[in-house]
Design a protein around this motif. Sequence first.
Motif, mmCIF file in Angstrom:
data_model
loop_
_atom_site.group_PDB
_atom_site.id
_atom_site.type_symbol
_atom_site.label_atom_id
_atom_site.label_comp_id
_atom_site.label_asym_id
_atom_site.label_seq_id
_atom_site.Cartn_x
_atom_site.Cartn_y
_atom_site.Cartn_z
ATOM 1 N N GLY A 13 0.810 -1.214 0.000
ATOM 2 C CA GLY A 13 0.000 0.000 0.000
ATOM 3 C C GLY A 13 0.843 1.264 0.000
ATOM 4 O O GLY A 13 2.046 1.223 0.237
ATOM 5 N N SER A 16 3.752 2.280 2.642
ATOM 6 C CA SER A 16 3.982 1.067 3.445
ATOM 7 C C SER A 16 5.462 0.866 3.768
ATOM 8 O O SER A 16 5.803 0.097 4.669
ATOM 9 N N TYR A 131 5.615 -8.341 -0.938
ATOM 10 C CA TYR A 131 4.535 -7.437 -0.528
ATOM 11 C C TYR A 131 4.896 -6.869 0.839
ATOM 12 O O TYR A 131 5.155 -7.622 1.776
ATOM 13 N N ASP A 133 3.736 -5.265 4.077
ATOM 14 C CA ASP A 133 2.443 -5.285 4.764
ATOM 15 C C ASP A 133 2.502 -4.400 6.010
ATOM 16 O O ASP A 133 3.035 -4.812 7.037
ATOM 17 N N HIS A 170 -7.159 0.695 -2.372
ATOM 18 C CA HIS A 170 -6.253 -0.226 -1.678
ATOM 19 C C HIS A 170 -7.000 -1.533 -1.397
ATOM 20 O O HIS A 170 -6.482 -2.624 -1.643
ATOM 21 N N GLU A 171 -8.245 -1.366 -0.892
ATOM 22 C CA GLU A 171 -9.019 -2.571 -0.542
ATOM 23 C C GLU A 171 -9.417 -3.368 -1.782
ATOM 24 O O GLU A 171 -9.453 -4.594 -1.765
ATOM 25 N N GLU A 175 -4.536 -4.728 -1.589
ATOM 26 C CA GLU A 175 -4.578 -5.775 -0.553
ATOM 27 C C GLU A 175 -4.802 -7.180 -1.164
ATOM 28 O O GLU A 175 -4.075 -8.119 -0.828
ATOM 29 N N LYS A 178 -1.802 -9.262 -2.530
ATOM 30 C CA LYS A 178 -0.834 -9.851 -1.585
ATOM 31 C C LYS A 178 -0.664 -11.359 -1.831
ATOM 32 O O LYS A 178 0.400 -11.930 -1.604
#
Length: 208
Positions: A13, A16, A131, A133, A170-171, A175, A178
């Motif tokens: 994201g 991040s 990724y 996180d 993002h959602e 995400e 990932k």
Amino acid sequence: MENKAVIIGIAGGSASGKTSIAQSIYDRFKGSHRVKIIKQDDYYKDQSDKTMEERVKTNYDHPFAFDNDLLVSDLKKLKKKERIEKPTYDYSKHTRSDITEVIEDRDVIILEGIFVLAEEEVRDLCDILIYVDTDADIRFIRRLRRDVEERARTVDSVCNQYLETVRPMHEQFIEPSKKYAHIIIPEGGTNTVAIDLLITKISSILGD
Ligand code: CTP
């Protein structure tokens, strides 16, 4: 050493910690001219034909905001160690800058950006997929600070953009991407164990 570049994709994201992971790896090999960081953001579409008002309204967290074809074509060339002329991006003007950067003959390319895992063609060109996180509240705080200090934004504009596009996109896109990662790194740039493991892997690729 194979005559093809190894491409390491780092997604995650906004804010991040992708850049700091890429930079920590790069710093270890600095001076060798064998490793290069490429920011997916440099492949945002050119918007020089649009007014500033129109540019501000663009959804920069949707895949359509990127010139994915150019990125894929440049990655294919970099993989073969061929020369590219990479665009660069100006966040304060919301479009490409006039500067381009010539890149050629690198053994390791570190590609970092929010859609590196979400875009199938990009993903398929990467040899290692990572990724980063990091919790949404931490990412929001970092983004607020960064956009005000470095990207010429107001607090209000950062908050509105976060709620209207950054968070929902993002959602929807980031995400879920990932699941394509070979490695998931919690807490970005502060995770020195993960960074050391990656440095060891790259050293073995480079035969150092
Ligand atoms: N963006 C923007 N305005 C533009 C272009 C991009 O606000 N004109 C924002 C997008 O909203 C997107 C973000 O830039 O969410 C992508 O950059 P980000 O991933 O936050 O920066 P990096 O430095 O690559 O990442 P990190 O902080 O993880 O190191």
